[in-house]
Structure formats: C-alpha cells, structure tokens
Design an enzyme around this catalytic site. Sequence first.
Site, PDB file in Angstrom:
ATOM      1  N   LYS A 136       0.852  -1.182   0.000  1.00 21.27           N
ATOM      2  CA  LYS A 136       0.000   0.000   0.000  1.00 21.27           C
ATOM      3  C   LYS A 136       0.893   1.239   0.000  1.00 21.27           C
ATOM      4  CE  LYS A 136      -4.176  -1.825   0.363  1.00 21.27           C
ATOM      5  NZ  LYS A 136      -5.243  -1.554  -0.626  1.00 21.27           N
ATOM      6  N   ASP A 146      -0.379  -0.259  -4.516  1.00 21.23           N
ATOM      7  CA  ASP A 146      -1.776   0.176  -4.572  1.00 21.23           C
ATOM      8  C   ASP A 146      -1.918   1.492  -3.826  1.00 21.23           C
ATOM      9  OD1 ASP A 146      -4.506   0.429  -4.661  1.00 21.23           O
ATOM     10  OD2 ASP A 146      -4.935  -1.268  -3.339  1.00 21.23           O
ATOM     11  N   ASP A 201      -8.869  -0.382  -9.844  1.00 23.80           N
ATOM     12  CA  ASP A 201      -9.632  -1.152  -8.855  1.00 23.80           C
ATOM     13  C   ASP A 201     -10.955  -0.425  -8.629  1.00 23.80           C
ATOM     14  OD1 ASP A 201     -10.713  -2.185  -6.486  1.00 23.80           O
ATOM     15  OD2 ASP A 201      -8.878  -2.088  -5.318  1.00 23.80           O
ATOM     16  N   LYS A 221     -12.761  -7.469  -8.064  1.00 17.20           N
ATOM     17  CA  LYS A 221     -13.274  -7.922  -6.770  1.00 17.20           C
ATOM     18  C   LYS A 221     -14.778  -8.133  -6.958  1.00 17.20           C
ATOM     19  CE  LYS A 221      -9.970  -5.205  -4.051  1.00 17.20           C
ATOM     20  NZ  LYS A 221      -9.759  -3.863  -3.485  1.00 17.20           N
TER      21      LYS A 221
HETATM   22 MG    MG Z   1      -6.892  -1.692  -4.504  1.00 16.71          MG
END
Ligand code: MG
Length: 356
Positions: free
Chosen positions: A150, A175, A225, A249
């Site tokens: 992250k 990310d 995302d 996702k």
């Molecule tokens: Mg993400």
Amino acid sequence: MRLPLLQPWRWPGGTLTDREVILVRAVGPHSEGWGECATFPAPTYSPEWLDGAWDILRHHLIPLVLGEPLDAATLRLSAIQGHHMSKAAIELAVLDAELRAAGQSLAQRLGATRARVTAGVAVGLTGSVPDLLDEVGRRVAEGYRRVKLKIHPGWDVEPVLAVRAAFPDLALQVDANGTYRLDDAPRLAALDEAGLLCLEQPLGGDDLVGHAAWAGKMRTPLCLDESITSAAGAASAIALGACQVINIKAGRVGGYLEAVRIHDVSALRGVPVWCGGLLETGVGRTANLALAALPNFSLPGDLSGSNRFYRDDVTEPVVLGPDGTIAVPDGPGTGAVLRSDVLDGATVESRWAGAG
Ligand code: MG
C-alpha cells in the site's frame, strides 16, 4: 460477525483490528449456501459500509429475492441501484446453495481452467521502512511469490525502492487507493525502476480521463480497482486507455457473475486481470479462488491463506502450498466447510427471513 484479525490492517482508508462482516445464508429445499458481504465499518473503500449493508439487505434486497432461484433473484436485484457488495453476498449464497444441490463446483460454473492459483499477499502500511522490510521478509518466508504494498503521499518511492533493493526477484506491485493527484505522476515515475507488475488506482474512482493521462507518464502498467464497477465500465476504461490491467473484486462489481463478464470483456481486449481481496473469511476466500482460476486471471491476486488474517477462520482454512500456490476448491459450491463453533463464537447478531 466479528472475527479478530491476527494483526491490525492499516491502509490509506484507516486501521482495522477486527473483521466485522455480514454473512448471508441461503436455505433452499435441498441445500444451503453462504455468501459474504465485503463491506468495511466505514465507507472508506467504496460508498458501502457495514451498517448500511445490514439495513439494505434486511429491508430491501432479501425481501425481493426470498423464494426465488438465482436467475429470478439476480433480475430482481437489478431493480435496486448500487449496493454491489450486498447484492454480491446474496448472489453467492444462492449460487452456492444451487451448486451444492447440483453437485457442481463454483470453479466449474464460472469457467475455471486451473486447479491451483498463484498466491499473493497484500502488505498494509507499516509506518517505518525496517518494519516494512521485516513484514515483506516474513511473507516471502511463508512462501508468497507476489507482494502488494500500500502507498499514499508521503509513503511511496522510498519504501518501495527499499523493498525492491532487498528483494530483487520478488513480484511486486503497489496500490494507492486513489490518494494521488495527476501532478504527482512525474515524481511517482521514479517507481518505474522498481519493475513493478502494476501501479493500482492512483486517482479517484471516477477519474478515468485522469488515469488515461497518468498512463502516459509512467512505464509501470496502470491498474484500476475502485474505478471498475461493471463490465460496461471496464470496457469504457479500456477504450479510454485508462488502464492496462484490472483488479477484479466480486463484491465491488455486484457479484461473481459480473466479475466473469469483466474477465471476458478484458480478455477480448487483451487486458490481463487479477483477483483482489477484501480481508475475506473462508466464505469469500474460497469463492475468490474459483474466480481466479479463470484463464485471463494471468497475474497473481491478493489470494493468501486464511492465516494471513485469521487464527480461527469460520471455515476450514485455505492453505498456502509449499510452492506458493493455493488449491482451487473442487467440492460442490464454493467448497467452503463452515466451522459452526467459530461461527457461533463470532456472531454478533443474526436475523432470519422466511418466504411466505
Ligand atoms: Mg486496490
């Protein structure tokens, strides 16, 4: 239910110490199935959140689908705008129940072509570079071949290049969860030398044109995302040049069936995808493994063993193999085996709704 996390999960949206999550159980005449609603307690990842999901599930979504088979249920759910994670939880529960009755695995139903998938692990924010190197080293020692870090403004080029220097051969990606502005791109281009698999979501979810501009400023492939919430949206993002990779996702896009459509749209346009994670329990984790076994999931996903997050999961644990891969469950439905002792202990509140 509330399941303690083995270690706090720190990311740009906040810190979690427990996974508070809603499971949906669908009981049919011949079988039952389980789905997981991926919301977080606050709407920091997407507009959905835990208490909102509890409300929309009980008062709007579940009453619409009671007594309905999957096809009718998904059609009825489409009358409600948004609330993808809640819809995905219902879809998975009903799909799981139907597949268990039919003796078919979710992997087969979705079109999986692999028996095992390469695992990957997401590492949250650690606060110091030595702590980050420690944690990455621990994950590599556990057998993970791909690590996602992250990042956010103030925690990016230095820690990522430090990880790269310490682990020259590790498959690595980052990310940003939408925390940057377009004028940060020239500075973040320093990440190109880290040879990352991708940079995920530097800008806000609705900024496709901004991402297209960003893609021209770095060699690192750009991944979306939060921006991708449907197959139509994925097609638009690809057409605009806003991404070279997509993180799928199922919760974010309204379910596993829409996730497969995004997989297909991306495959037709030559865009590889990977399966993201939302700290799933074994219910969502087993379903993610089935999805990630489709052919265009050609990059490793956030698919880790249950013990990445939980000491005692609510299902029999998903286990990382010694070769850095995880078996795709081949039992009926998701293949998840619920542990009622853990489930009972973790349950905070439960409600039952019956058809007529
Ligand atoms: Mg993400």
